[in-house]
Design a protein around this motif. Structure first.
Motif, PDB file in Angstrom:
ATOM      1  N   LEU A 225       0.728  -1.238   0.015  1.00  0.00           N
ATOM      2  CA  LEU A 225      -0.335  -0.296  -0.122  1.00  0.00           C
ATOM      3  C   LEU A 225       1.028   1.406   0.073  1.00  0.00           C
ATOM      4  O   LEU A 225       0.805   2.109  -0.884  1.00  0.00           O
ATOM      5  N   VAL A 226       1.840   1.342   0.740  1.00  0.00           N
ATOM      6  CA  VAL A 226       2.905   2.862   0.416  1.00  0.00           C
ATOM      7  C   VAL A 226       4.320   2.591  -0.739  1.00  0.00           C
ATOM      8  O   VAL A 226       4.484   3.125  -0.429  1.00  0.00           O
ATOM      9  N   SER A 227       3.676   1.159  -0.748  1.00  0.00           N
ATOM     10  CA  SER A 227       5.224   1.545  -2.469  1.00  0.00           C
ATOM     11  C   SER A 227       4.698   1.329  -3.686  1.00  0.00           C
ATOM     12  O   SER A 227       5.007   1.969  -4.615  1.00  0.00           O
ATOM     13  N   ARG A 228       3.501   0.713  -3.755  1.00  0.00           N
ATOM     14  CA  ARG A 228       2.804   0.201  -5.475  1.00  0.00           C
ATOM     15  C   ARG A 228       1.672   1.451  -5.558  1.00  0.00           C
ATOM     16  O   ARG A 228       1.472   2.099  -5.002  1.00  0.00           O
TER      17      ARG A 228
ATOM     18  N   TYR B 102      -3.452   2.894 -13.285  1.00  0.00           N
ATOM     19  CA  TYR B 102      -3.819   4.007 -14.390  1.00  0.00           C
ATOM     20  C   TYR B 102      -5.562   5.229 -13.664  1.00  0.00           C
ATOM     21  O   TYR B 102      -5.331   4.817 -12.793  1.00  0.00           O
ATOM     22  N   GLY B 103      -5.685   5.261 -14.843  1.00  0.00           N
ATOM     23  CA  GLY B 103      -7.171   7.059 -14.174  1.00  0.00           C
ATOM     24  C   GLY B 103      -6.521   7.991 -13.389  1.00  0.00           C
ATOM     25  O   GLY B 103      -5.414   8.258 -14.270  1.00  0.00           O
ATOM     26  N   LYS B 104      -7.633   8.795 -13.307  1.00  0.00           N
ATOM     27  CA  LYS B 104      -7.602   9.895 -12.387  1.00  0.00           C
ATOM     28  C   LYS B 104      -5.786  10.345 -11.894  1.00  0.00           C
ATOM     29  O   LYS B 104      -5.216  11.395 -11.803  1.00  0.00           O
ATOM     30  N   TYR B 105      -5.581   9.197 -11.113  1.00  0.00           N
ATOM     31  CA  TYR B 105      -5.142   9.165  -9.471  1.00  0.00           C
ATOM     32  C   TYR B 105      -3.168   8.310 -10.299  1.00  0.00           C
ATOM     33  O   TYR B 105      -2.693   8.061  -9.485  1.00  0.00           O
ATOM     34  N   LYS B 106      -2.963   8.619 -11.946  1.00  0.00           N
ATOM     35  CA  LYS B 106      -1.592   7.153 -11.649  1.00  0.00           C
ATOM     36  C   LYS B 106      -0.449   8.128 -11.905  1.00  0.00           C
ATOM     37  O   LYS B 106      -0.381   9.216 -11.775  1.00  0.00           O
ATOM     38  N   GLY B 107      -0.150   6.770 -10.881  1.00  0.00           N
ATOM     39  CA  GLY B 107       1.586   7.104 -10.080  1.00  0.00           C
ATOM     40  C   GLY B 107       0.978   7.578  -9.307  1.00  0.00           C
ATOM     41  O   GLY B 107       2.428   8.055  -8.363  1.00  0.00           O
ATOM     42  N   ARG B 108       0.313   7.517  -8.641  1.00  0.00           N
ATOM     43  CA  ARG B 108       0.240   8.155  -6.815  1.00  0.00           C
ATOM     44  C   ARG B 108       0.132   6.757  -6.097  1.00  0.00           C
ATOM     45  O   ARG B 108       0.090   5.377  -6.648  1.00  0.00           O
ATOM     46  N   ILE B 109       0.824   6.332  -4.672  1.00  0.00           N
ATOM     47  CA  ILE B 109       1.303   5.642  -4.548  1.00  0.00           C
ATOM     48  C   ILE B 109      -0.465   5.070  -3.392  1.00  0.00           C
ATOM     49  O   ILE B 109      -0.931   6.444  -3.354  1.00  0.00           O
ATOM     50  N   ILE B 110      -0.904   4.448  -3.825  1.00  0.00           N
ATOM     51  CA  ILE B 110      -2.075   3.790  -3.158  1.00  0.00           C
ATOM     52  C   ILE B 110      -2.577   4.285  -1.702  1.00  0.00           C
ATOM     53  O   ILE B 110      -4.002   4.522  -1.749  1.00  0.00           O
ATOM     54  N   ALA B 111      -1.519   4.653  -0.590  1.00  0.00           N
ATOM     55  CA  ALA B 111      -1.859   4.398   0.014  1.00  0.00           C
ATOM     56  C   ALA B 111      -2.232   6.654   0.189  1.00  0.00           C
ATOM     57  O   ALA B 111      -2.737   6.475   1.362  1.00  0.00           O
ATOM     58  N   ASP B 112      -2.072   6.512  -0.558  1.00  0.00           N
ATOM     59  CA  ASP B 112      -1.971   8.405  -0.854  1.00  0.00           C
ATOM     60  C   ASP B 112      -3.121   9.052  -1.818  1.00  0.00           C
ATOM     61  O   ASP B 112      -3.585   9.891  -1.855  1.00  0.00           O
TER      62      ASP B 112
END
Length: 76
Positions: free
Chosen positions: A9-12, A16-26
Motif C-alpha cells: 500500500l505504501v510502495s505500489r 491508471y486513471g485520474k491518480y495514475k502514479g500516486r501511491i495507493i496509500a495516498d
C-alpha cells in the motif's frame, strides 16, 4: 489479506486513471469510495484498493506511518 499487502500500500502506485502514479496509500477517500460503490478491479490492484478503502473508511491510515518511514529510510 496478506501481511505484505500493507507494505504494498505504501510502495505500489496506481497504474491508471485520474491518480495514475500516486501511491495507493495516498489516494483520496472519495476515490476509494467510488471503487467501493462501482466495483473494484480484479487482481492485485483491486485487492489493494479494497484494503486501502477499508483502512481509510475506518480512520486507520496512521497505521501505515511506520511502514512509510521504513520505506523512506531504505532510500538513504
Amino acid at each position: 489479506m496478506k501481511p505484505e499487502d500493507l507494505e504494498l500500500l505504501v510502495s505500489r502506485t496506481m497504474p491508471y486513471g485520474k491518480y495514475k502514479g500516486r501511491i495507493i496509500a495516498d489516494l483520496p477517500g472519495n476515490y476509494l469510495n467510488w471503487f467501493a460503490r462501482e466495483g473494484f478491479p480484479s487482481g492485485e490492484i483491486g485487492r489493494l484498493l479494497m484494503l486501502m478503502q477499508e483502512i481509510d473508511h475506518n480512520g486507520l491510515g496512521k497505521l501505515l506511518d511506520p511502514l512509510r518511514k521504513r520505506g523512506d529510510s531504505s532510500k538513504h
